[in-house]
Design an enzyme around this catalytic site. Structure first.
Site, PDB file in Angstrom:
ATOM      1  N   SER A   1       0.839  -1.190   0.000  1.00  0.00           N
ATOM      2  CA  SER A   1       0.000   0.000   0.000  1.00  0.00           C
ATOM      3  C   SER A   1       0.879   1.246   0.000  1.00  0.00           C
ATOM      4  O   SER A   1       2.025   1.207   0.450  1.00  0.00           O
ATOM      5  CB  SER A   1      -0.909   0.021   1.233  1.00  0.00           C
ATOM      6  OG  SER A   1      -1.637   1.235   1.299  1.00  0.00           O
ATOM      7  N   HIS A   2       0.330   2.325  -0.473  1.00  0.00           N
ATOM      8  CA  HIS A   2       1.022   3.603  -0.422  1.00  0.00           C
ATOM      9  C   HIS A   2       1.080   4.135   1.014  1.00  0.00           C
ATOM     10  O   HIS A   2       1.848   5.035   1.300  1.00  0.00           O
ATOM     11  CB  HIS A   2       0.326   4.621  -1.326  1.00  0.00           C
ATOM     12  CG  HIS A   2       0.620   4.409  -2.769  1.00  0.00           C
ATOM     13  ND1 HIS A   2       0.109   3.348  -3.486  1.00  0.00           N
ATOM     14  CD2 HIS A   2       1.401   5.115  -3.621  1.00  0.00           C
ATOM     15  CE1 HIS A   2       0.567   3.411  -4.729  1.00  0.00           C
ATOM     16  NE2 HIS A   2       1.343   4.471  -4.834  1.00  0.00           N
ATOM     17  N   SER A   3       0.281   3.565   1.883  1.00  0.00           N
ATOM     18  CA  SER A   3       0.210   3.999   3.275  1.00  0.00           C
ATOM     19  C   SER A   3       0.671   2.883   4.205  1.00  0.00           C
ATOM     20  O   SER A   3       0.151   1.766   4.151  1.00  0.00           O
ATOM     21  CB  SER A   3      -1.238   4.382   3.618  1.00  0.00           C
ATOM     22  OG  SER A   3      -1.421   4.487   5.012  1.00  0.00           O
TER      23      SER A   3
ATOM     24  N   ASP B   1      -2.581  -1.788  -3.526  1.00  0.00           N
ATOM     25  CA  ASP B   1      -3.715  -0.868  -3.502  1.00  0.00           C
ATOM     26  C   ASP B   1      -3.916  -0.076  -4.787  1.00  0.00           C
ATOM     27  O   ASP B   1      -5.044   0.201  -5.168  1.00  0.00           O
ATOM     28  CB  ASP B   1      -3.640   0.073  -2.296  1.00  0.00           C
ATOM     29  CG  ASP B   1      -2.433   0.984  -2.258  1.00  0.00           C
ATOM     30  OD1 ASP B   1      -1.561   0.916  -3.146  1.00  0.00           O
ATOM     31  OD2 ASP B   1      -2.348   1.798  -1.307  1.00  0.00           O
TER      32      ASP B   1
ATOM     33  N   SER C   1       0.559   2.007  -9.240  1.00  0.00           N
ATOM     34  CA  SER C   1       1.997   2.170  -9.046  1.00  0.00           C
ATOM     35  C   SER C   1       2.539   1.214  -7.990  1.00  0.00           C
ATOM     36  O   SER C   1       3.715   0.845  -8.025  1.00  0.00           O
ATOM     37  CB  SER C   1       2.348   3.622  -8.713  1.00  0.00           C
ATOM     38  OG  SER C   1       1.693   4.054  -7.541  1.00  0.00           O
TER      39      SER C   1
END
Length: 177
Positions: A14-16, A72, A75
């Site tokens: 995930s980006h987070s 997610d 990218s």
């Protein structure tokens, strides 16, 4: 070799950091004996993805049976694909990146891994979160005038009971009987 012996491991990209770690926490409630790893955020702790985190997470959960990677956003998938390119051939052959809804796919895949499902079964479980059409389930596009489940034609409820969703032909969502 790390990972839970004989079980497929899962990596959530995930980006987070918080989303990835929260997903491990959620999935672990249903799959406590399955190796789950979060690969969220950048190396500096910001929003983004990290090649190094993805690579380390794959190594952490790989028991030699297989690894399923869910991501997610596009990218994040690219970061996971890049990490795969740098794995040894024997490891790369047993790692599968699955294009599925992150939360629903992760839960379905984790439960299947927990009960001993092999790589193909865990991948299929994650993919099942897309629904029969192969598309990610969710609300109609913004601006549509779809009725809510409680007001949709065919919706019903008994006095004192919450509204039930209407039965839709071909739908995977069924009203409780």
């Amino acid at each position: 070799m790390p990972g839970t012996e004989g079980k497929v491991g899962l990596v959530f990209v995930s980006h987070s950091t918080k989303i990835a770690e929260g997903l491990v926490e959620l999935a672990a409630q249903m799959a406590p004996a399955t190796s789950l790893a979060a690969a969220g955020g950048t190396d500096e702790g910001g929003i983004g993805t990290s090649f190094d985190k993805v690579t380390a997470a794959i190594g952490e959960v790989d028991s030699g049976v297989g690894v399923v990677v869910l991501a997610d956003l596009g990218s994040a998938i690219l970061t996971a694909e890049t990490a795969l390119d740098f794995l040894d051939d024997d490891v790369r052959e047993r790692v599968v990146i699955v294009d599925a809804p992150l939360v629903e796919g992760a839960v379905a895949a984790s439960v299947t891994a927990e009960i001993g499902g092999m790589l193909d079964a865990v991948v299929a479980a994650a993919e099942s979160a897309r629904g029969d059409s192969g598309e990610v389930p969710g609300p109609d596009p913004v601006g549509s005038a779809s009725p809510t489940p409680a007001t949709a034609p065919g919706a019903s409820s008994a006095p004192g009971q919450p509204p039930q969703r209407p039965k839709v032909p071909g739908s995977r969502v069924r009203s409780p009987s």
